[in-house]
Structures are given as structure tokens and as C-alpha cells.
Write a protein that holds these residues in place. Structure first.
Motif, mmCIF file in Angstrom:
data_model
loop_
_atom_site.group_PDB
_atom_site.id
_atom_site.type_symbol
_atom_site.label_atom_id
_atom_site.label_comp_id
_atom_site.label_asym_id
_atom_site.label_seq_id
_atom_site.Cartn_x
_atom_site.Cartn_y
_atom_site.Cartn_z
ATOM 1 N N LEU A 27 0.519 1.740 2.624
ATOM 2 C CA LEU A 27 0.148 2.505 1.431
ATOM 3 C C LEU A 27 1.393 3.102 0.797
ATOM 4 N N GLY A 28 2.304 3.569 1.647
ATOM 5 C CA GLY A 28 3.528 4.177 1.143
ATOM 6 C C GLY A 28 4.375 3.189 0.365
ATOM 7 N N PHE A 29 4.375 1.921 0.807
ATOM 8 C CA PHE A 29 5.159 0.890 0.123
ATOM 9 C C PHE A 29 4.547 0.498 -1.213
ATOM 10 N N LEU A 30 3.226 0.701 -1.353
ATOM 11 C CA LEU A 30 2.531 0.292 -2.580
ATOM 12 C C LEU A 30 3.210 0.917 -3.794
ATOM 13 N N SER A 31 3.545 2.185 -3.704
ATOM 14 C CA SER A 31 4.306 2.850 -4.758
ATOM 15 C C SER A 31 5.122 3.952 -4.102
ATOM 16 N N PRO A 32 6.362 3.642 -3.711
ATOM 17 C CA PRO A 32 7.178 4.678 -3.068
ATOM 18 C C PRO A 32 7.288 5.941 -3.916
ATOM 19 N N GLN A 33 7.376 5.753 -5.242
ATOM 20 C CA GLN A 33 7.522 6.933 -6.101
ATOM 21 C C GLN A 33 6.300 7.844 -5.994
#
Ligand code: NAD
Length: 365
Positions: free
Chosen positions: A79-85
Motif C-alpha cells: 500500500l505504501g508503494f502505491l503512492s509514497p507521497q
């Protein structure tokens, strides 16, 4: 105590809410409800819950609380990689803002759900205590390290942050997660007969039962300030410092007729850490014996057989779930729920028993 519990409709939050209520605390939940309807078995009875995004918390929302247990997060690596920002916005910036608002409102204790993932890709020989070097390898884990550092700067005699670095959780919660290693491997064994280990099985992945985590939060909430003020704790037990291949073997022994397949694929998940849990035992003496992985696997096996695993991937794999909610326009690219009511997707009978969307089976949290 009057306690605000963020992430109260998540995997851990659902169990912790029940524990804090049983302890006699007045509990108010706060959750944007991303996984509110991802339920296995009987629906839980939630405490009164503020249905909101932690990015929108205002001073008035914190008024009158003695303590905050902060669990809400984009809470695993895929999930964190989906949108690091967005991960940094929610997990880091909004968490620190929540703590500032809480401190200004007179909240005295702030329990932060951190993770052993902060140790990242550690040497396989070391057994890491709380003073070990932090070496996070994913946006999710980096966000947790940043929050710990910023909360430390807010600590003062009237405001006690505590950093609870949970091992990878396992066990039954009415809001199950299927993307953490033991829960996933038991499901895989039940659905396919094969316990699929994608790595070579050697990474160390310490485990802890959800109810043991709840026990620790419950104790830390009321511990004398001198024992916990501005302190980090590894949350878990030495008995559950396991390598992934050991976890697979535990599952094989619990699920009749299953077999282990160690595939040895290269993986972006470089984490491996053995963790020392002594500080927890010293500072919180008298903790009950920890749930073992064997007991947890047996509990999950029973629950999976009792309640069924139809739609397992869609209901309990966070990444799959969020991508579906985004495709349906119920959650936007910043992971905000776009409607006033909880995002809800109908369960699909066609996708019954699907494990296809599972991404990385050896997830930690
Ligand atoms: N499960 C584990 O193995 C594990 C291990 C270590 C640490 N943790 C930490 O414990 C906490 C809880 O984990 P979990 O497994 O229950 O995760 P979860 O994904 O099941 O629950 C997180 C909850 O936070 C809510 N949430 C997410 N973004 C939000 C936002 N912007 N505003 C309001 N609510 C929001 C979600 O709706 C969900 O109910 C997380 O902080 C996680 O990082 C979990």
C-alpha cells in the motif's frame, strides 16, 4: 480514561477497541472506514466512531481526551508503494499534526503504533533491541521512523509519546487481514493445499498475536510515566522470532494434508530482522504468556473453516481492496474516501475463493 483510538476499524484497532472498553475506558474511534466492511464472522460492535480522515482532524476533535492510541495508517508496504507521497502525507505528516493538536488539547499520553519494519534489512546474526540502528527499506517504514523522531521532539513532562514497534501481527480479528504472513499462509493452505513461500524462506520475521498487541497497548496506557515516557518498545516475544520457512512449517503441521512450496523468487521485500523483546518484559512485568504461532495458526484454521474464505483476496488483501475502491471511484488517488458514507463494495460470488490478487505473501505490517 477517555481514549481516542484512530484506525479503530482496522485489523488491530477492532481488537484493541474491545480490549480498552473491557478495561473500563471510554473509547471513541476515528477511522475513514476503508476496510470497515471487510469482516470475517460476526460483525463487531464498534465504539462511537468519528468517520473522518486523520488529515482533517481539528482541535475540537481532541477536546477532553486523556490519551490517544494512534493506529490509523496506510499500513503495509505494498500500500505504501502505491503512492509514497500519500503514504508520507497520511502516515508521517498527518500523524505528527494529530500529535500536535492532541498535545495542545491537553492529551497526556500518545501511543504510537510503530513497527519492527523500522529495522529493515538487518544483519541476520544480530538480535536487535530498541537502540539498534534503524534501516527502513520502504516508504511505509520510513514514514514510521520519521514519526518516532518528530514525536520525540514533542515529548515533555505533560505529553508522553510511546513508540510501540509491533512485530508482524497474526491471529483472528473480526476485521481480518489476509496480507500478513501467518494469516496468509494458513489461508493459502486451506484454499489450495499449498503453503507458498515466495522467498527462499530464510528472512527473519518476528510475529505477535493481535490480542498480545492489545494487551501491551492496554498496559502502556496506564503505566507510570517513568516506565514509558518517550520510550520505544519492541512488541512481540522471543518465542515468535521465526524465519519464514519455520512459519510455513508451523502452518503445515496445523492444516491437514497441506504441503510447503519454497519458490525462492527474487523479491523487492529485503526485510529481515531478529528482534530482542526483553525491554517489554522488564518494563511491563507480568505480561501473560504470548500466543505462539502454532496457537495462532490453529485459531485461524478454525475461523477459516467456520466462516468460510469466499472472496478472501478481495475482502482481506488491503492492496486489492483499495485498488477496487479506487476503480469504483469510492476512494481517490490520495486515498481519501470520496463519499460521506463508508466505502462499500458488494462481495462477488464469481471471485469466490480467489487468491489470485495476492501480491507479496510474506508481508509484515
Ligand atoms: N498488522 C501488522 O502486522 C502491524 C505490524 C506493525 C505495525 N502495525 C501498525 O499498526 C497500525 C494498525 O495496523 P492494522 O494492521 O490494523 O492496519 P489496517 O489497515 O487494518 O487498519 C488501518 C486503519 O486505518 C484507517 N485509515 C487509513 N488511512 C486513514 C486516514 N487517512 N484517516 C483515517 N483513517 C485511516 C483504515 O480505514 C483502517 O481501518 C498501523 O499503524 C500499522 O502500521 C501493524
Amino acid at each position: 480514561l477517555k481514549v481516542l483510538l484512530t484506525g479503530s476499524q482496522g485489523y488491530l484497532g477492532t481488537v484493541l477497541a474491545q480490549r480498552l472498553l473491557a478495561d473500563g475506558h471510554q473509547v471513541v474511534g476515528l477511522d475513514s472506514g476503508l476496510f470497515a466492511d471487510c469482516i470475517l464472522g460476526e460483525p463487531p460492535v464498534d465504539p462511537p466512531t468519528l468517520r473522518m480522515d486523520i488529515r482533517d482532524v481539528a482541535a475540537a476533535d481532541l477536546h477532553g481526551f486523556d490519551a490517544v492510541a494512534h493506529l490509523a495508517a496506510i499500513s503495509n508496504d505494498p500500500l505504501g508503494f502505491l503512492s509514497p507521497q500519500t503514504t508520507y502525507q497520511v502516515n508521517h505528516l498527518a500523524s505528527v499534526r494529530l500529535a500536535r493538536v492532541a498535545k495542545a488539547a491537553g492529551v497526556r499520553r500518545f501511543l504510537y503504533a510503530s513497527t519492527c519494519s523500522v529495522y529493515g534489512a538487518a544483519s541476520r546474526q544480530d538480535v536487535l533491541d530498541e537502540d539498534a540502528r534503524l534501516a527502513p527499506v520502504t516508504p511505509y517504514a520510513v514514514s514510521k521512523v520519521r514519526v518516532e523522531a518528530d514525536l520525540h521532539d514533542l515529548a515533555d513532562p505533560n505529553f508522553s509519546p510511546v513508540y510501540l514497534r509491533n512485530a508482524t501481527a497474526f491471529g483472528f480479528s473480526p476485521r481480518l487481514r489476509g496480507d500478513i504472513v501467518l494469516n496468509d499462509l494458513v489461508a493459502s493452505a486451506v484454499l489450495t493445499g499449498v503453503i507458498m513461500v515466495r522467498s527462499d524462506g530464510t528472512p527473519w520475521r518476528p510475529l505477535v498475536h493481535v490480542r498480545d498487541i492489545a494487551e501491551v497497548f492496554s498496559r502502556v496506557l496506564v503505566a507510570p510515566p517513568a516506565e514509558v515516557h518517550d520510550e520505544a518498545f519492541n512488541v512481540g516475544a522471543a518465542v515468535n522470532n521465526l524465519q519464514v520457512a519455520d512459519i510455513a512449517e508451523v502452518v503445515r503441521q496445523v492444516v491437514p494434508g497441506s504441503r510447503v512450496a519454497i519458490v525462492g523468487e527474487p523479491s523487492p521485500d529485503e526485510r529481515s530482522y531478529r528482534v530482542n523483546f526483553d525491554k517489554l518484559q522488564t518494563r511491563l512485568p507480568g505480561l501473560p504468556p504470548s500466543w505462539t504461532a502454532e496457537q495462532g495458526a490453529a485459531e485461524l484454521y478454525d475461523a477459516y473453516r467456520r466462516y468460510g474464505l469466499a472472496d478472501f483476496g478481495r475482502r482481506f488483501v488491503r492492496l486489492t481492496r483499495l485498488l477496487e475502491l479506487q476503480a469504483a471511484g469510492q476512494v481517490d488517488s490520495q486515498m481519501r474516501a470520496t463519499r460521506a458514507e463508508f466505502p462499500v463494495l458488494p462481495n462477488s460470488s464469481a471471485a469466490a475463493n480467489s487468491l489470485q490478487a495476492r501480491e507479496i505473501p510474506e508481508q509484515g505490517g
